[in-house]
Design a protein around this motif. Structure first.
Motif, PDB file in Angstrom:
ATOM      1  N   ALA A 611      19.954  44.583  28.520  1.00 26.74           N
ATOM      2  CA  ALA A 611      18.816  43.994  29.238  1.00 26.74           C
ATOM      3  C   ALA A 611      18.091  42.963  28.394  1.00 26.74           C
ATOM      4  O   ALA A 611      17.051  42.461  28.800  1.00 26.74           O
ATOM      5  CB  ALA A 611      17.838  45.098  29.660  1.00 26.74           C
ATOM      6  N   GLY A 612      18.638  42.659  27.225  1.00 26.24           N
ATOM      7  CA  GLY A 612      17.944  41.737  26.335  1.00 26.24           C
ATOM      8  C   GLY A 612      18.133  40.282  26.682  1.00 26.24           C
ATOM      9  O   GLY A 612      17.360  39.438  26.239  1.00 26.24           O
ATOM     10  N   ARG A 613      19.146  39.954  27.471  1.00 26.72           N
ATOM     11  CA  ARG A 613      19.449  38.560  27.773  1.00 26.72           C
ATOM     12  C   ARG A 613      19.332  38.294  29.261  1.00 26.72           C
ATOM     13  O   ARG A 613      19.962  38.962  30.069  1.00 26.72           O
ATOM     14  CB  ARG A 613      20.872  38.222  27.326  1.00 26.72           C
ATOM     15  N   GLY A 614      18.534  37.318  29.617  1.00 30.75           N
ATOM     16  CA  GLY A 614      18.533  36.766  30.956  1.00 30.75           C
ATOM     17  C   GLY A 614      17.943  37.636  32.045  1.00 30.75           C
ATOM     18  O   GLY A 614      17.818  37.184  33.170  1.00 30.75           O
ATOM     19  N   ILE A 615      17.582  38.883  31.751  1.00 23.56           N
ATOM     20  CA  ILE A 615      17.020  39.737  32.781  1.00 23.56           C
ATOM     21  C   ILE A 615      15.579  39.303  33.030  1.00 23.56           C
ATOM     22  O   ILE A 615      14.749  39.326  32.124  1.00 23.56           O
ATOM     23  CB  ILE A 615      17.063  41.220  32.358  1.00 23.56           C
ATOM     24  N   ASP A 616      15.275  38.929  34.253  1.00 26.89           N
ATOM     25  CA  ASP A 616      13.954  38.430  34.592  1.00 26.89           C
ATOM     26  C   ASP A 616      13.235  39.465  35.443  1.00 26.89           C
ATOM     27  O   ASP A 616      13.499  39.598  36.635  1.00 26.89           O
ATOM     28  CB  ASP A 616      14.067  37.095  35.342  1.00 26.89           C
ATOM     29  N   VAL A 617      12.348  40.224  34.809  1.00 22.89           N
ATOM     30  CA  VAL A 617      11.482  41.161  35.515  1.00 22.89           C
ATOM     31  C   VAL A 617      10.066  40.589  35.437  1.00 22.89           C
ATOM     32  O   VAL A 617       9.528  40.432  34.345  1.00 22.89           O
ATOM     33  CB  VAL A 617      11.541  42.567  34.890  1.00 22.89           C
ATOM     34  N   PRO A 618       9.459  40.246  36.551  1.00 21.89           N
ATOM     35  CA  PRO A 618       8.147  39.587  36.501  1.00 21.89           C
ATOM     36  C   PRO A 618       7.068  40.478  35.889  1.00 21.89           C
ATOM     37  O   PRO A 618       7.057  41.698  36.076  1.00 21.89           O
ATOM     38  CB  PRO A 618       7.849  39.282  37.979  1.00 21.89           C
ATOM     39  N   ASP A 619       6.175  39.836  35.151  1.00 18.26           N
ATOM     40  CA  ASP A 619       4.928  40.454  34.668  1.00 18.26           C
ATOM     41  C   ASP A 619       5.154  41.649  33.753  1.00 18.26           C
ATOM     42  O   ASP A 619       4.417  42.640  33.801  1.00 18.26           O
ATOM     43  CB  ASP A 619       4.049  40.877  35.848  1.00 18.26           C
ATOM     44  N   VAL A 620       6.175  41.605  32.906  1.00 21.18           N
ATOM     45  CA  VAL A 620       6.336  42.659  31.894  1.00 21.18           C
ATOM     46  C   VAL A 620       5.229  42.485  30.852  1.00 21.18           C
ATOM     47  O   VAL A 620       5.126  41.444  30.203  1.00 21.18           O
ATOM     48  CB  VAL A 620       7.724  42.584  31.231  1.00 21.18           C
ATOM     49  N   SER A 621       4.385  43.499  30.701  1.00 19.31           N
ATOM     50  CA  SER A 621       3.236  43.381  29.791  1.00 19.31           C
ATOM     51  C   SER A 621       3.563  43.816  28.374  1.00 19.31           C
ATOM     52  O   SER A 621       2.895  43.391  27.431  1.00 19.31           O
ATOM     53  CB  SER A 621       2.074  44.225  30.315  1.00 19.31           C
ATOM     54  N   LEU A 622       4.579  44.683  28.209  1.00 22.83           N
ATOM     55  CA  LEU A 622       4.859  45.254  26.893  1.00 22.83           C
ATOM     56  C   LEU A 622       6.353  45.473  26.729  1.00 22.83           C
ATOM     57  O   LEU A 622       7.031  45.938  27.653  1.00 22.83           O
ATOM     58  CB  LEU A 622       4.115  46.587  26.716  1.00 22.83           C
ATOM     59  N   VAL A 623       6.846  45.119  25.538  1.00 21.07           N
ATOM     60  CA  VAL A 623       8.205  45.441  25.117  1.00 21.07           C
ATOM     61  C   VAL A 623       8.102  46.270  23.843  1.00 21.07           C
ATOM     62  O   VAL A 623       7.437  45.861  22.878  1.00 21.07           O
ATOM     63  CB  VAL A 623       9.046  44.175  24.871  1.00 21.07           C
ATOM     64  N   VAL A 624       8.738  47.446  23.842  1.00 17.45           N
ATOM     65  CA  VAL A 624       8.733  48.325  22.675  1.00 17.45           C
ATOM     66  C   VAL A 624      10.155  48.411  22.136  1.00 17.45           C
ATOM     67  O   VAL A 624      11.069  48.825  22.856  1.00 17.45           O
ATOM     68  CB  VAL A 624       8.205  49.724  23.022  1.00 17.45           C
ATOM     69  N   ASN A 625      10.347  48.008  20.900  1.00 22.54           N
ATOM     70  CA  ASN A 625      11.628  48.184  20.227  1.00 22.54           C
ATOM     71  C   ASN A 625      11.612  49.557  19.547  1.00 22.54           C
ATOM     72  O   ASN A 625      11.179  49.692  18.406  1.00 22.54           O
ATOM     73  CB  ASN A 625      11.864  47.066  19.205  1.00 22.54           C
ATOM     74  N   PHE A 626      12.030  50.574  20.287  1.00 23.97           N
ATOM     75  CA  PHE A 626      12.078  51.923  19.722  1.00 23.97           C
ATOM     76  C   PHE A 626      12.991  51.939  18.502  1.00 23.97           C
ATOM     77  O   PHE A 626      12.721  52.635  17.517  1.00 23.97           O
ATOM     78  CB  PHE A 626      12.552  52.903  20.782  1.00 23.97           C
ATOM     79  N   ASN A 627      14.079  51.186  18.570  1.00 25.92           N
ATOM     80  CA  ASN A 627      14.938  50.900  17.415  1.00 25.92           C
ATOM     81  C   ASN A 627      14.983  49.399  17.237  1.00 25.92           C
ATOM     82  O   ASN A 627      15.184  48.655  18.200  1.00 25.92           O
ATOM     83  CB  ASN A 627      16.350  51.436  17.631  1.00 25.92           C
TER      84      ASN A 627
END
Length: 712
Positions: A611-627
């Motif tokens: 899901a790191g490339r090109g996936i467009d989900v509108p209005d994502v407020s936070l991304v957490v890199n658990f790893n």
């Protein structure tokens, strides 16, 4: 005696032993040394001295009264408190000199101050005035007093050091001075002629020149007014006083285009590159397509669209380098639709010769996203868009191609399967787009990508000469109805393998770079936290989710597939809804997961780099890199899921001892962000001080091409 009589109580004699013990305790307490503060000691000594002085004067007065002596009492001796005779000889002379100093020049001298700044009198316990007078009378004045000053010593020690700071006392301007009250600004500034330099100010300045210079002031004032008029006319003629947004397209100069590119971070390389477009009306797109653009809701073009669309409309090969979420999809779709609209429509005979245009993308989700975006524009124009991805039956996709399609969007692996099984041919394909080219190479698609490009017809290849930069020559038809092949490559980074493919299949391409390649977008605030251990990270993740600072949708990234379901279960136990996305999911499960996140049914998506490339989900407020990602390119694309379309977002990354190989690159990329701050722990970390030398590392998710698409 009656019963109501009062009872007389006997008085007990005091306990003699208790009284003795009490008296002994009081004596012991009184005999102990008691700490007296210095101020109290000085006060007691001063009181004692005052009492002794009063007693001495009283005895001396009584003695004179008893002896009948009317002379004033003699000054006491310097060594005893008893009265002594009046001195004669040299001592008397010294005494007279001291009296003259007291009563003459220094008659009103202030009280002497000791080194501690206290007055030398009886109130402080130091020398009283009488003692000082007796000392001066009998011993003479002090001639060897020290003049040492610590402040002067510090000043002498620092006088030779050069001070780089600005001293306010050195400022020669005086704001209160009427001569500085009306200071004129220069008529020309960096942006051109300043409109605030009005005629009234110039006239006032000319009048001041006339008053200050009676002889030549008139001539100087006239020259100033003439210079001002010439500057106004030149500014109006050259348009220097206007911003590029206030000018017509015909008024734009080279300088205006340079400022325009700087405003949007546009950088171009290559010969004969047209100027970018300022708005949709100046894009040169057909009116019917412009109406669809306004209907879809694209009000203003993004920087990559401003620069890439005019180049693509001239039939030039193009390499677009831009950060993720910058609008690259529309940048290559709109020129593609213009290109194929000039070709003859597909017929019963030509529909089996393959599509006119081919769009390649690394993942199924990105392919379907491009397909949905392309249908917004292609369907009203009467064009057919078909996607070919893994996870669906090959027969089903062959059935979709039965009526032909002008545009095909596909993943490299499944497209190679279709070509090898003769389900699809590319006989008349003349427009090729490779989206996320660097990601396709990372996933091991270099070999299938080469097979696809080699399967294209060679009769319409562009010449590798300067003619490839000529828009008129490249827009002509080749062999009757074919046109020269136009190839585009869009990427966020440019690794050497991508450059090799570009040199082999692109002809004299124009290179458009938006911002700096490989850097994160400036709308994402990057935060990092050093947390070792899965349990600690899960507790910290729960704190972040419960803080209420971030609204869904939220994306949590992990490195390996089996951790997705485990982290998702823990998130559900925290009271949040979560879905997973990784390579072991079927195509239907992937589509359902993304759909639930987009329509608000699910709060959190737990995913791998899929899901790191090109996936467009509108209005994502936070991304957490658990790893933390295993390389900085994947990290850049992960955090690019938020802060898209000009909106702001936050990316929080958990770091551990296993992430030392990427700490240097991570520190560099955070330091280049204007809204992020490198934490002190990362700045001082040993692994972040120099770039490590290491080989390629493979993770469980980076399986190569296996014949039927990437094994995500």
């Amino acid at each position: 005696m009656s019963s109501s009589s009062t009872t007389v109580t006997r008085r007990e004699p005091p306990d003699l032993g208790a009284l003795l013990r009490k008296r002994k305790a009081e004596d012991e307490l009184a005999s102990r040394p008691r700490f007296i503060p210095k101020a109290e000691r000085l006060r007691l000594e001063a009181e004692k001295s005052a009492k002794e002085e009063e007693e001495r004067k009283r005895r001396q007065a009584e003695s004179h009264h008893k002896n009948g002596d009317q002379r004033p009492p003699a000054a006491p001796s310097a060594f005893t408190n008893a009265p002594g005779p009046i001195p004669t000889g040299p001592k008397a002379m010294r005494s007279n000199e001291a009296d003259n100093r007291r009563n003459g020049v220094n008659g009103n001298r202030p009280p002497q101050v000791n080194k501690r700044g206290t007055e030398k009198n009886g109130n402080t316990g130091a020398e009283s005035d009488d003692e000082a007078e007796r000392k001066a009378r009998y011993m003479g004045p002090d001639v060897n007093q020290s003049t040492f000053s610590a402040k002067k010593k510090r000043r002498r020690a620092t006088d030779k050091k050069f001070n780089f700071d600005w001293d306010p006392d050195d400022d020669t301007s005086r704001p209160s001075d009427p001569r500085y009250a009306e200071r004129l600004e220069p008529a020309f500034k960096l942006g051109g002629y300043d409109d605030q330099m009005t005629d009234e100010i110039i006239r006032r300045k000319a009048e001041a020149i006339r008053r200050s210079d009676p002889e030549f002031g008139e001539e100087r004032a006239r020259q100033l007014l003439e210079q001002h008029e010439r500057a106004k006319k030149a500014a109006e003629r050259n348009g220097l006083g206007k911003h590029w947004s206030e000018k017509k397209l015909s008024e734009m100069k080279e300088r205006d285009w340079r400022i325009f590119k700087e405003d949007f971070g546009i950088s171009t390389k290559g010969g004969a590159i047209p100027n970018p477009m300022r708005n949709w009306n100046e894009s040169g797109l057909p009116k019917r397509l412009l109406d669809i653009i306004h209907k879809v809701g694209y009000d203003e073009p993004t920087p990559i669209q401003r620069a890439a669309i005019p180049i693509a409309l001239q039939a030039r090969d193009l390499i677009g380098v831009a950060v993720t979420g910058s609008g690259k999809t529309a940048a290559f779709l709109l020129p593609l639709l213009v290109y194929i609209s000039e070709l003859p429509p597909l017929t019963e005979f030509t529909k089996n010769d393959g599509p006119y245009a081919l769009i390649l993308a690394p993942t199924r989700e990105l392919v379907q996203q491009i397909e949905a975006e392309a249908r917004k524009f292609a369907t009203p124009l009467g064009f057919t868009v078909v996607s070919i991805v893994g996870g669906h039956a090959l027969e089903e996709q062959a059935f979709s191609l039965r009526n032909g399609a002008e545009i095909i969007v596909a993943t490299p692996g499944r497209l190679v399967d279709c070509i090898e099984r003769r389900v699809l041919v590319l006989t008349q394909c003349c427009y090729v787009i490779m989206d996320e080219a660097d990601r396709m190479i990372d996933q091991g698609f270099e070999e299938p990508l080469t097979k696809i490009l080699d399967a294209l017809p060679v009769t319409n290849e562009k010449p590798d000469t300067e003619d490839a930069e000529n828009a008129q020559l490249m827009s002509r038809y080749v062999g009757g109805r074919d046109r020269y092949r136009q190839t585009m490559m869009y990427t966020a980074t440019m690794p050497p393998t991508v450059e090799k493919i570009a040199k082999k299949y692109l002809r004299r391409p124009a290179i458009v770079t938006i911002g700096n390649a490989g850097e994160a977008v400036d709308t994402v605030e990057q935060r990092v936290e050093f947390i070792n251990g899965e349990d600690k990270r899960k507790r910290r993740l729960q704190e972040i989710l419960n803080s209420g600072q971030f609204q869904p949708p939220i994306i949590v990234f992990v490195n390996i597939k089996r951790n997705c379901d485990a982290v998702a279960r823990d998130i559900k136990a925290m009271g949040f809804s979560a879905v997973t996305l990784h390579g072991s999911k079927t195509q239907e499960q992937r589509e359902a997961a993304l759909a639930s996140l987009r329509n608000g049914q699910t709060d959190i998506l737990v995913a791998t780099d899929l899901a790191g490339r090109g996936i467009d989900v509108p209005d994502v407020s936070l991304v957490v890199n658990f790893n933390m990602a295993t390389n900085i390119e994947s990290y850049t694309h992960r955090i690019g899921r938020t802060g898209r379309a000009g909106k702001s977002g936050v990316a929080i990354t958990f770091l551990g001892n296993e992430d030392t190989d990427v700490l240097y690159d991570l520190k560099q990329i955070i330091s280049k962000s204007s809204i992020s701050k490198v934490p002190e722990e990362l700045r001082r970390h040993e692994a972040a001080q120099s770039k490590p030398v290491r080989g390629m590392r493979k993770t469980e998710e980076s399986a190569g091409f296996g014949g039927k698409g990437a094994q995500w």
